[in-house]
Design a protein around this motif. Structure first.
Motif: not given
Length: 382
Positions: A294-297, A330-332, A338
């Motif tokens: 949930s922290d974007g990792t 960080q990955w979205q 990604y």
């Protein structure tokens, strides 16, 4: 992995403590009807990792089951579904998985902790380690400092887990006994510091064992292992009563490339900082077990997917590194792949290569098959 089925048995009293040492006797009282009802209603699944040295493995136990089988039966009687986890299997019990390593020291356990905790994501860890350090002549303070660092590492790798830290058991080794009391005296302060930092760490007192409970100079016999199980059981009950124990989080899975048959992979399954992230034929290995947090990792082997050196340019190489909250980690989810938001570029297999070992890079997002990656469900654990 096989799980203990819930047994129909009288519930044991929930042991409620302050978070420091818990006597083994706390697990054997009859308790009030209300406390029995709470124990009987306890149904949180336990993915439990027994972590330590040969005592955890089961040396000294005729069956090889260590304290693990006794503990599993007690927890099942409380209503828990128990799944022991670890990379080793020893004993006659139905679920012999564990992370016990004969002869190992604290620093050796630290060397595998990132990988095994990322792979199994236990929600309870029973830690019994330090015997080999002390028996090898280590002084109490350096050994205790190493243990403190190990606990910090464990709670960083598995922040959702409860860690039960056993004191080092009695021995007939003059070398160990010369420092054991001083080592154990350091542990309450270490545990209190962990709790002050908001971590779910409890001290479990193993002082109920005497030299009559040993099979040799260092290892318990089955009576000693039963006492260890009683102590860890009381620790689980107390942690559960405090609301610490939550359902296990999901473990990692493969991230499949749009290039057929290829997966996101850590080179050689090596968890060292700077190890290349590459494409490789999908094989289900730990090096291909990723989790989205949930922290974007994106994490594997206890490390984070990282753009090397904080780079943002096309061609920046992708590696794993200690998770540090950096923008390059960080990955979205974006257009089937990604994207690293600070660079605006995507995780890319250069040239849509199908060659195993091709290191991944950042590249302008273009929606190509070489930038397509199967999405993972996001875990709330960070």
């Amino acid at each position: 992995m096989k799980k203990y089925s819930a047994l129909l048995a009288a519930a044991l009293t929930a042991a409620v403590g302050t978070g420091t040492a818990l006597p083994a006797a706390a697990a054997t009282g009859t308790g009030s009807p209300a406390s029995a009802a709470r124990a009987a209603a306890a149904s949180t699944a336990l993915r439990l990792m027994p972590l330590g040295d040969s005592i955890t493995w089961g040396v000294g136990s005729p069956s090889g089951n260590s304290y693990r089988d006794f503990l599993g039966n007690q927890l099942a009687a409380d209503g828990h579904a128990v799944d022991f986890v670890g990379s080793g299997r020893n004993g006659t019990m139905s679920d012999p998985d564990n992370e016990g390593h004969s002869g190992w020291h604290i620093n050796e356990i630290a060397g595998i902790a990132d990988s095994v905790l990322a792979r199994y994501r236990p929600n309870v860890i029973t830690l019994e380690i330090g015997t080999n350090d002390l028996n090898g002549g280590s002084q109490a303070d350096p050994a205790a400092d190493r243990l403190h660092a190990l606990i910090d590492q464990i709670t960083a790798d598995a922040p959702d887990a409860t860690v039960l830290v056993g004191t080092v058991i009695v021995s007939t080794s003059s070398t160990e006994e010369a420092t054991r009391a001083a080592f154990n005296a350091r542990l309450p302060g270490i545990v209190q510091a962990e709790q002050a930092a908001g971590k779910h760490v409890r001290l479990v007192d193993m002082s109920a064992l005497t030299t009559a409970d040993l099979s040799d100079a260092l290892h318990p016999n089955d009576n000693g292992f039963r006492k260890m199980a009683d102590a860890f059981h009381a620790g689980v009950q107390a942690a559960d009563a405090a609301g610490w124990i939550k359902p296990p989080v999901s473990v990692g899975g493969p991230v499949r490339s749009g290039v057929a048959g290829k997966c996101l992979d850590v080179n050689g399954g090596n968890s060292a900082n700077g190890t290349a992230v590459q494409i490789w034929s999908c094989n289900g290995a730990d090096a291909q077990a990723w989790s989205a947090r949930s922290d974007g990792t994106l994490r594997a082997l206890g490390k984070c997917l990282d753009a090397t050196g904080g780079g943002t340019a096309n061609g920046t190489k992708i590696e794993i590194w200690d998770c540090n909250g950096g923008s390059n980690q960080q990955w979205q989810a974006y257009n089937g792949g990604y994207r690293n938001p600070v660079s605006g570029r995507c995780l890319d297999d250069p040239g849509a290569s199908a060659t195993d070992g091709t290191q991944l890079i950042l590249w302008d997002c273009n929606g190509g098959a070489n930038q397509q990656w199967s999405a993972l469900p996001v875990s709330s654990a960070v």
